[in-house]
Design an enzyme around this catalytic site. Structure first.
Site, mmCIF file in Angstrom:
data_model
loop_
_atom_site.group_PDB
_atom_site.id
_atom_site.type_symbol
_atom_site.label_atom_id
_atom_site.label_comp_id
_atom_site.label_asym_id
_atom_site.label_seq_id
_atom_site.Cartn_x
_atom_site.Cartn_y
_atom_site.Cartn_z
ATOM 1 N N GLU A 18 138.670 -54.209 2.609
ATOM 2 C CA GLU A 18 138.733 -55.312 3.578
ATOM 3 C C GLU A 18 137.872 -55.036 4.813
ATOM 4 O OE1 GLU A 18 143.184 -56.682 2.085
ATOM 5 O OE2 GLU A 18 142.951 -55.241 3.731
ATOM 6 N N ASP A 72 152.126 -53.902 2.841
ATOM 7 C CA ASP A 72 153.018 -54.807 3.577
ATOM 8 C C ASP A 72 154.074 -54.017 4.336
ATOM 9 O OD1 ASP A 72 151.711 -57.046 2.351
ATOM 10 O OD2 ASP A 72 152.913 -56.710 0.551
#
Length: 375
Positions: A164, A266
């Site tokens: 990312e 997460d």
């Protein structure tokens, strides 16, 4: 690393702190398993936070099972939820956590939410997890990328993975020089004050990492392939002025646990937000540390996430799960389902890892001195 046994709560010595801050979580939801909000919300509640939840998708299970179903919350529905919360007087977040948002339109509605929250609360702590993909593959539509770039300046902290970072900065990460170029772009061009990159293979950087940051290893150096390094970079107020470094960088290594596990990022992002305290934020009364806020939060997040992953791996190892084999999985779909179920994060079973404010399993990250001028 210490993991509490069932029945050993540890609450007698380290009670759950009381937080005045309220967190709004905007990310995915699954009926079964622990990814997205299911991996993030309960740990934050164990830490003493009230958490409000908006689901960007409602799926049966995570996509790694191969078979899944459900619905995505479109932009209009998200806007209606946010607007109604405001009209009802319940849009009162002190902290914001955003994760998987599958479309550019939905992402745009979240961007407007962030602007609204920051307008009403300039001290909002916003952790942006730019869930784009991993291992060279996008999980979202390509038109999400420019929207994420527009959102970067709004964030207090971002938690991209290696891939990312490459997508957001358009810098191919191969070594320390390229990592510095990507961080400079995030700090300088996009004005992100705090960047945390976890799960970097140590072999990509080990030639440049100072020896005091490296794990003990055999003479041949082969152990480096068994470790990941986490980088936490916090911009300096006087960075780039009078020869001062752009940011202060902390780093820490953890042993790589092989296998496919979902929801780890997460959980990591949620714990990072929960442990991040500044003089302006409502820290627990007992909170005090000589560590900078980002380094403190990243250290706790890295250690506690690794503890849950260790617990999960130990559980999975005792199940004799079928090996990863695409051909056999295609012929016998239940093989993949068994494997995925056995590797769901042990969030509930490891809840005391989150409840303990003081925990001797935390390994504090160390400052990478000379990061910006190392050869």
């Amino acid at each position: 690393m210490t993991i509490l046994e069932p029945g050993d709560t540890g609450h007698e010595h380290t009670p759950i702190p009381s937080h005045n801050d309220r967190i709004l979580s905007v990310q995915s939801h699954v009926a079964f398993g622990y990814v997205g909000g299911k991996a993030a919300v309960f740990p934050l509640q164990c830490m003493g936070y009230d958490v409000d939840v908006v689901n960007t998708v409602n799926f049966s299970n995570h996509t790694g099972y191969g078979c899944f179903g459900g619905t995505k919350t479109n932009a209009e529905e998200l806007i209606r939820i946010f607007d109604t919360m405001q009209q009802s007087g319940v849009l009162v977040a002190d902290r914001l956590l955003t994760g998987y948002i599958p479309t550019a339109e939905s992402l745009g509605s979240v961007r407007e939410l962030v602007k609204k929250l920051k307008l009403s609360n300039p001290n909002l702590i916003y952790l942006l997890d730019p869930v784009l993909g991993d291992s060279g593959r996008l999980y979202v539509s390509a038109d999400c990328v420019p929207v994420y770039r527009q959102m970067l300046p709004l964030a207090t902290i971002i938690t991209p993975n290696w891939f990312e970072v490459e997508v957001l900065t358009e810098v191919s990460l191969t070594d320390l020089v390229s990592l510095r170029a990507a961080l400079r772009k995030l700090h300088d061009l996009y004005h992100v004050p705090n960047v945390v990159i976890s799960s970097i293979p140590l072999t990509k950087l080990s030639a440049s990492v100072p020896s005091y940051l490296l794990p003990m290893q055999p003479m041949d150096g082969s152990i480096h392939a068994e470790y990941l390094i986490c980088i936490a970079s916090s911009i300096n107020d006087n960075g780039n002025l009078q020869g001062q470094p752009l940011s202060t960088v902390y780093a820490g290594c953890v042993r790589l646990i092989p296998g496919y596990f979902s929801g780890v990022g997460d959980l990591f992002s949620a714990l990072l937000l929960g442990h991040y305290h500044t003089p302006q934020s409502n820290a627990p009364l007992s909170f005090s540390t000589s560590y900078p806020p980002l380094a403190h939060a990243a250290s706790h997040s890295l250690s506690r996430t690794h503890a849950i992953l260790t617990l999960t791996n130990e559980f999975a190892s005792n199940l004799c799960l079928p090996s990863t084999d695409d051909e056999l999985d295609t012929r016998e779909p239940e093989r993949k389902s068994r494997r995925m179920k056995g590797r769901e994060l042990r969030i509930i079973q490891g809840q005391d890892v989150f409840r303990r404010q003081e925990w001797d399993g935390v390994a504090m990250m160390q400052e990478w001195e000379g990061f910006w001028n190392a050869v």
